[in-house]
Motif scaffolding. Structure first.
Motif, mmCIF file in Angstrom:
data_model
loop_
_atom_site.group_PDB
_atom_site.id
_atom_site.type_symbol
_atom_site.label_atom_id
_atom_site.label_comp_id
_atom_site.label_asym_id
_atom_site.label_seq_id
_atom_site.Cartn_x
_atom_site.Cartn_y
_atom_site.Cartn_z
ATOM 1 N N ARG A 139 0.823 -1.210 0.000
ATOM 2 C CA ARG A 139 0.000 0.000 0.000
ATOM 3 C C ARG A 139 0.854 1.256 0.000
ATOM 4 N N ALA A 140 2.031 1.203 0.619
ATOM 5 C CA ALA A 140 2.947 2.352 0.596
ATOM 6 C C ALA A 140 3.549 2.551 -0.794
ATOM 7 N N LEU A 141 3.639 1.480 -1.567
ATOM 8 C CA LEU A 141 4.188 1.585 -2.924
ATOM 9 C C LEU A 141 3.170 2.124 -3.920
ATOM 10 N N LEU A 142 1.891 1.900 -3.673
ATOM 11 C CA LEU A 142 0.855 2.272 -4.639
ATOM 12 C C LEU A 142 0.900 3.739 -5.082
ATOM 13 N N PRO A 143 1.054 4.713 -4.180
ATOM 14 C CA PRO A 143 1.039 6.108 -4.638
ATOM 15 C C PRO A 143 2.316 6.548 -5.356
ATOM 16 N N VAL A 144 3.335 5.711 -5.341
ATOM 17 C CA VAL A 144 4.638 6.041 -5.929
ATOM 18 C C VAL A 144 4.631 5.654 -7.412
ATOM 19 N N PRO A 145 5.270 6.451 -8.263
ATOM 20 C CA PRO A 145 5.349 6.069 -9.681
ATOM 21 C C PRO A 145 5.982 4.682 -9.834
ATOM 22 N N PRO A 146 5.472 3.871 -10.751
ATOM 23 C CA PRO A 146 5.966 2.499 -10.909
ATOM 24 C C PRO A 146 7.483 2.378 -11.029
ATOM 25 N N ALA A 147 8.127 3.325 -11.680
ATOM 26 C CA ALA A 147 9.579 3.251 -11.869
ATOM 27 C C ALA A 147 10.349 3.408 -10.559
ATOM 28 N N GLN A 148 9.705 3.923 -9.507
ATOM 29 C CA GLN A 148 10.388 4.154 -8.234
ATOM 30 C C GLN A 148 10.024 3.132 -7.153
ATOM 31 N N ARG A 149 9.162 2.190 -7.474
ATOM 32 C CA ARG A 149 8.648 1.266 -6.452
ATOM 33 C C ARG A 149 9.699 0.292 -5.930
ATOM 34 N N ARG A 150 10.520 -0.240 -6.786
ATOM 35 C CA ARG A 150 11.550 -1.193 -6.319
ATOM 36 C C ARG A 150 12.519 -0.505 -5.357
ATOM 37 N N GLN A 151 12.880 0.693 -5.687
ATOM 38 C CA GLN A 151 13.788 1.452 -4.826
ATOM 39 C C GLN A 151 13.139 1.717 -3.466
ATOM 40 N N LEU A 152 11.875 2.074 -3.456
ATOM 41 C CA LEU A 152 11.190 2.320 -2.190
ATOM 42 C C LEU A 152 11.050 1.042 -1.380
ATOM 43 N N ALA A 153 10.765 -0.069 -2.031
ATOM 44 C CA ALA A 153 10.644 -1.342 -1.304
ATOM 45 C C ALA A 153 11.954 -1.673 -0.595
ATOM 46 N N ALA A 154 13.064 -1.517 -1.288
ATOM 47 C CA ALA A 154 14.369 -1.776 -0.672
ATOM 48 C C ALA A 154 14.619 -0.804 0.484
ATOM 49 N N ARG A 155 14.208 0.429 0.309
ATOM 50 C CA ARG A 155 14.391 1.430 1.370
ATOM 51 C C ARG A 155 13.557 1.078 2.605
ATOM 52 N N LEU A 156 12.334 0.612 2.397
ATOM 53 C CA LEU A 156 11.491 0.214 3.527
ATOM 54 C C LEU A 156 12.148 -0.907 4.331
ATOM 55 N N LEU A 157 12.764 -1.850 3.637
ATOM 56 C CA LEU A 157 13.449 -2.946 4.333
ATOM 57 C C LEU A 157 14.641 -2.416 5.133
ATOM 58 N N ARG A 158 15.391 -1.492 4.543
ATOM 59 C CA ARG A 158 16.528 -0.908 5.264
ATOM 60 C C ARG A 158 16.058 -0.128 6.495
ATOM 61 N N GLU A 159 14.986 0.629 6.337
ATOM 62 C CA GLU A 159 14.466 1.411 7.455
ATOM 63 C C GLU A 159 13.948 0.499 8.575
ATOM 64 N N ALA A 160 13.265 -0.567 8.205
ATOM 65 C CA ALA A 160 12.769 -1.514 9.213
ATOM 66 C C ALA A 160 13.940 -2.156 9.957
ATOM 67 N N HIS A 161 14.984 -2.503 9.222
ATOM 68 C CA HIS A 161 16.168 -3.097 9.856
ATOM 69 C C HIS A 161 16.826 -2.103 10.814
ATOM 70 N N ALA A 162 17.000 -0.874 10.351
ATOM 71 C CA ALA A 162 17.622 0.150 11.197
ATOM 72 C C ALA A 162 16.770 0.422 12.435
ATOM 73 N N ALA A 163 15.456 0.456 12.265
ATOM 74 C CA ALA A 163 14.560 0.688 13.402
ATOM 75 C C ALA A 163 14.637 -0.459 14.404
ATOM 76 N N ASP A 164 14.772 -1.678 13.908
ATOM 77 C CA ASP A 164 14.879 -2.826 14.807
ATOM 78 C C ASP A 164 16.179 -2.768 15.597
ATOM 79 N N CYS A 165 17.260 -2.387 14.942
ATOM 80 C CA CYS A 165 18.538 -2.216 15.655
ATOM 81 C C CYS A 165 18.412 -1.142 16.728
#
Length: 98
Positions: A14-40
């Motif tokens: 749902r967070a990817l939906l409002p983002v232009p399709p060409a930027q979705r993969r980059q945002l998905a990877a960023r979400l994973l990095r942010e979740a990892h950093a937040a867990d640390c």
């Protein structure tokens, strides 16, 4: 990052939906990095990160604009879910590499 549950996939897609399709993969990877950093951060300071949440993918995703959850047969939503699953697969392969 904390264990990924079905709600995490939904929130991230749902967070990817409002983002232009060409930027979705980059945002998905960023979400994973942010979740990892937040867990640390959560493990070290015993509290949630102010921007990225408690270390779940859902918490990182819901810090961004999301709409209501579409129907499961919505093509664009399916594509966003696929991007999230792919990002998780890439992350898991990277984690296993010695």
């Amino acid at each position: 990052m904390r264990p990924v549950l079905p709600g995490d996939i939904s929130a991230a897609a749902r967070a990817l939906l409002p983002v232009p399709p060409a930027q979705r993969r980059q945002l998905a990877a960023r979400l994973l990095r942010e979740a990892h950093a937040a867990d640390c951060y959560r493990k070290r300071f015993k509290k949630a990160h102010a921007m990225w949440g408690n270390g779940t993918l859902m918490a990182a995703a819901l810090k961004r604009p999301t709409g209501r959850e579409p129907r499961l047969d919505d093509q664009e939503y399916l594509e966003c879910q696929s991007i999230v699953f792919n990002a998780l697969q890439v992350r898991n392969k990277w984690k296993r590499t010695p």
